[in-house]
Design a protein around this motif. Sequence first.
Motif, PDB file in Angstrom:
ATOM      1  N   ILE A   2       0.869  -1.173   0.000  1.00 36.60           N
ATOM      2  CA  ILE A   2       0.000   0.000   0.000  1.00 36.60           C
ATOM      3  C   ILE A   2       0.904   1.220   0.000  1.00 36.60           C
ATOM      4  N   PRO A   3       0.859   2.041  -1.060  1.00 39.30           N
ATOM      5  CA  PRO A   3       1.855   3.083  -1.251  1.00 39.30           C
ATOM      6  C   PRO A   3       1.825   4.252  -0.280  1.00 39.30           C
ATOM      7  N   TRP A   7      -6.189   9.441   3.271  1.00 36.33           N
ATOM      8  CA  TRP A   7      -7.375   9.270   2.435  1.00 36.33           C
ATOM      9  C   TRP A   7      -6.983   8.634   1.125  1.00 36.33           C
ATOM     10  N   SER A   8      -7.842   7.764   0.630  1.00 36.76           N
ATOM     11  CA  SER A   8      -7.558   7.035  -0.597  1.00 36.76           C
ATOM     12  C   SER A   8      -8.603   7.341  -1.651  1.00 36.76           C
ATOM     13  N   GLY A   9      -8.178   7.238  -2.895  1.00 34.16           N
ATOM     14  CA  GLY A   9      -9.122   7.310  -4.003  1.00 34.16           C
ATOM     15  C   GLY A   9      -9.880   5.990  -4.082  1.00 34.16           C
ATOM     16  N   THR A  10     -10.928   5.941  -4.862  1.00 31.77           N
ATOM     17  CA  THR A  10     -11.769   4.753  -4.906  1.00 31.77           C
ATOM     18  C   THR A  10     -11.045   3.518  -5.415  1.00 31.77           C
ATOM     19  N   GLU A  11     -10.035   3.687  -6.247  1.00 36.59           N
ATOM     20  CA  GLU A  11      -9.326   2.532  -6.801  1.00 36.59           C
ATOM     21  C   GLU A  11      -7.962   2.289  -6.153  1.00 36.59           C
ATOM     22  N   ASP A  12      -7.622   3.081  -5.142  1.00 37.04           N
ATOM     23  CA  ASP A  12      -6.359   2.865  -4.433  1.00 37.04           C
ATOM     24  C   ASP A  12      -6.448   1.612  -3.580  1.00 37.04           C
ATOM     25  N   PRO A  13      -5.344   0.877  -3.433  1.00 38.19           N
ATOM     26  CA  PRO A  13      -5.381  -0.324  -2.591  1.00 38.19           C
ATOM     27  C   PRO A  13      -5.493   0.037  -1.110  1.00 38.19           C
ATOM     28  N   VAL A  14      -6.341  -0.710  -0.422  1.00 37.39           N
ATOM     29  CA  VAL A  14      -6.513  -0.543   1.022  1.00 37.39           C
ATOM     30  C   VAL A  14      -6.579  -1.927   1.655  1.00 37.39           C
ATOM     31  N   LEU A  32      -6.361  -7.476   0.767  1.00 42.13           N
ATOM     32  CA  LEU A  32      -6.114  -6.259   0.003  1.00 42.13           C
ATOM     33  C   LEU A  32      -7.254  -6.062  -0.987  1.00 42.13           C
ATOM     34  N   GLY A  33      -7.789  -4.875  -1.047  1.00 41.53           N
ATOM     35  CA  GLY A  33      -8.859  -4.536  -1.985  1.00 41.53           C
ATOM     36  C   GLY A  33      -8.777  -3.059  -2.301  1.00 41.53           C
ATOM     37  N   THR A  34      -9.820  -2.543  -2.911  1.00 41.79           N
ATOM     38  CA  THR A  34      -9.870  -1.109  -3.191  1.00 41.79           C
ATOM     39  C   THR A  34     -10.784  -0.428  -2.182  1.00 41.79           C
ATOM     40  N   ASN A  38     -14.209  -1.894  -0.406  1.00 37.39           N
ATOM     41  CA  ASN A  38     -14.325  -1.900   1.041  1.00 37.39           C
ATOM     42  C   ASN A  38     -15.613  -1.198   1.488  1.00 37.39           C
ATOM     43  N   ARG A  39     -15.900  -0.046   0.891  1.00 36.47           N
ATOM     44  CA  ARG A  39     -17.117   0.697   1.255  1.00 36.47           C
ATOM     45  C   ARG A  39     -18.377  -0.065   0.847  1.00 36.47           C
ATOM     46  N   THR A  40     -18.362  -0.679  -0.321  1.00 31.47           N
ATOM     47  CA  THR A  40     -19.522  -1.450  -0.786  1.00 31.47           C
ATOM     48  C   THR A  40     -19.781  -2.646   0.123  1.00 31.47           C
ATOM     49  N   GLU A  41     -18.721  -3.382   0.465  1.00 35.09           N
ATOM     50  CA  GLU A  41     -18.867  -4.542   1.348  1.00 35.09           C
ATOM     51  C   GLU A  41     -19.343  -4.116   2.728  1.00 35.09           C
ATOM     52  N   TRP A  42     -18.812  -3.007   3.238  1.00 32.23           N
ATOM     53  CA  TRP A  42     -19.241  -2.509   4.545  1.00 32.23           C
ATOM     54  C   TRP A  42     -20.731  -2.176   4.518  1.00 32.23           C
TER      55      TRP A  42
END
Length: 100
Positions: A2-3, A7-14, A32-34, A38-42
Amino acid sequence: MIPRLGWSGTEDPVLCHTCDSHGCTNPAHLRLGTSAQNRTEWAQRHRNPGGPLADLRGAAGRTRAIAAAVHAGLTRGEARERIDQRIRAAEQGGLPLTLW
Protein backbone atom coordinates in the motif's frame (compact mmCIF):
# COMPACT_ATOMS: atom_id res chain seq x y z
CA MET A 1 2.25 -2.89 -1.00
CA ILE A 2 0.00 0.00 0.00
CA PRO A 3 1.86 3.08 -1.25
CA ARG A 4 0.64 5.74 1.20
CA LEU A 5 -1.38 6.43 4.31
CA GLY A 6 -4.34 8.74 4.62
CA TRP A 7 -7.38 9.27 2.44
CA SER A 8 -7.56 7.03 -0.60
CA GLY A 9 -9.12 7.31 -4.00
CA THR A 10 -11.77 4.75 -4.91
CA GLU A 11 -9.33 2.53 -6.80
CA ASP A 12 -6.36 2.86 -4.43
CA PRO A 13 -5.38 -0.32 -2.59
CA VAL A 14 -6.51 -0.54 1.02
CA LEU A 15 -6.51 -3.21 3.69
CA CYS A 16 -10.04 -4.63 3.97
CA HIS A 17 -11.25 -6.27 7.17
CA THR A 18 -13.74 -9.08 6.63
CA CYS A 19 -15.17 -9.86 10.10
CA ASP A 20 -16.07 -6.35 11.38
CA SER A 21 -15.01 -7.16 14.93
CA HIS A 22 -13.40 -3.94 16.10
CA GLY A 23 -10.70 -5.58 18.21
CA CYS A 24 -9.82 -8.34 15.74
CA THR A 25 -6.19 -8.60 14.70
CA ASN A 26 -6.40 -11.96 12.94
CA PRO A 27 -4.39 -11.71 9.68
CA ALA A 28 -6.74 -14.28 8.11
CA HIS A 29 -9.51 -11.65 8.37
CA LEU A 30 -7.60 -9.10 6.29
CA ARG A 31 -7.27 -8.81 2.53
CA LEU A 32 -6.11 -6.26 0.00
CA GLY A 33 -8.86 -4.54 -1.98
CA THR A 34 -9.87 -1.11 -3.19
CA SER A 35 -11.49 1.64 -1.20
CA ALA A 36 -14.63 1.31 -3.34
CA GLN A 37 -14.84 -2.44 -2.66
CA ASN A 38 -14.33 -1.90 1.04
CA ARG A 39 -17.12 0.70 1.25
CA THR A 40 -19.52 -1.45 -0.79
CA GLU A 41 -18.87 -4.54 1.35
CA TRP A 42 -19.24 -2.51 4.54
CA ALA A 43 -22.60 -1.11 3.38
CA GLN A 44 -23.87 -4.62 2.62
CA ARG A 45 -22.77 -5.99 6.00
CA HIS A 46 -24.07 -2.90 7.81
CA ARG A 47 -27.63 -3.89 6.84
CA ASN A 48 -27.33 -7.27 8.60
CA PRO A 49 -29.29 -6.91 11.88
CA GLY A 50 -27.36 -9.80 13.45
CA GLY A 51 -23.88 -8.63 12.47
CA PRO A 52 -21.26 -6.76 14.49
CA LEU A 53 -21.95 -3.46 12.71
CA ALA A 54 -25.52 -3.43 14.08
CA ASP A 55 -24.34 -3.49 17.71
CA LEU A 56 -26.08 -0.73 19.66
CA ARG A 57 -22.98 -0.20 21.82
CA GLY A 58 -20.87 0.69 18.79
CA ALA A 59 -17.72 -1.11 17.72
CA ALA A 60 -15.68 -0.05 20.75
CA GLY A 61 -18.47 -0.92 23.19
CA ARG A 62 -18.81 -4.36 21.63
CA THR A 63 -15.06 -4.94 21.92
CA ARG A 64 -15.05 -3.82 25.57
CA ALA A 65 -17.94 -6.20 26.38
CA ILE A 66 -16.15 -9.15 24.75
CA ALA A 67 -12.89 -8.29 26.52
CA ALA A 68 -14.72 -8.09 29.86
CA ALA A 69 -16.32 -11.49 29.21
CA VAL A 70 -12.93 -13.08 28.49
CA HIS A 71 -11.34 -11.40 31.51
CA ALA A 72 -14.15 -12.57 33.81
CA GLY A 73 -13.83 -16.15 32.59
CA LEU A 74 -10.05 -16.19 32.94
CA THR A 75 -10.22 -14.61 36.41
CA ARG A 76 -12.61 -17.35 37.53
CA GLY A 77 -10.49 -20.07 35.94
CA GLU A 78 -13.34 -21.21 33.72
CA ALA A 79 -13.02 -23.78 30.95
CA ARG A 80 -12.68 -22.59 27.37
CA GLU A 81 -16.24 -23.71 26.56
CA ARG A 82 -17.66 -21.49 29.32
CA ILE A 83 -15.56 -18.52 28.16
CA ASP A 84 -16.84 -19.11 24.62
CA GLN A 85 -20.40 -18.96 26.01
CA ARG A 86 -19.56 -15.68 27.72
CA ILE A 87 -18.20 -14.29 24.44
CA ARG A 88 -21.33 -15.29 22.51
CA ALA A 89 -23.53 -13.69 25.20
CA ALA A 90 -21.47 -10.49 25.04
CA GLU A 91 -21.76 -10.44 21.25
CA GLN A 92 -25.54 -10.90 21.39
CA GLY A 93 -25.99 -8.39 24.20
CA GLY A 94 -25.76 -5.30 22.01
CA LEU A 95 -27.67 -6.48 18.97
CA PRO A 96 -31.02 -4.84 18.24
CA LEU A 97 -34.19 -6.84 18.78
CA THR A 98 -35.67 -8.09 15.52
CA LEU A 99 -38.68 -10.11 14.52
CA TRP A 100 -36.65 -12.42 12.25
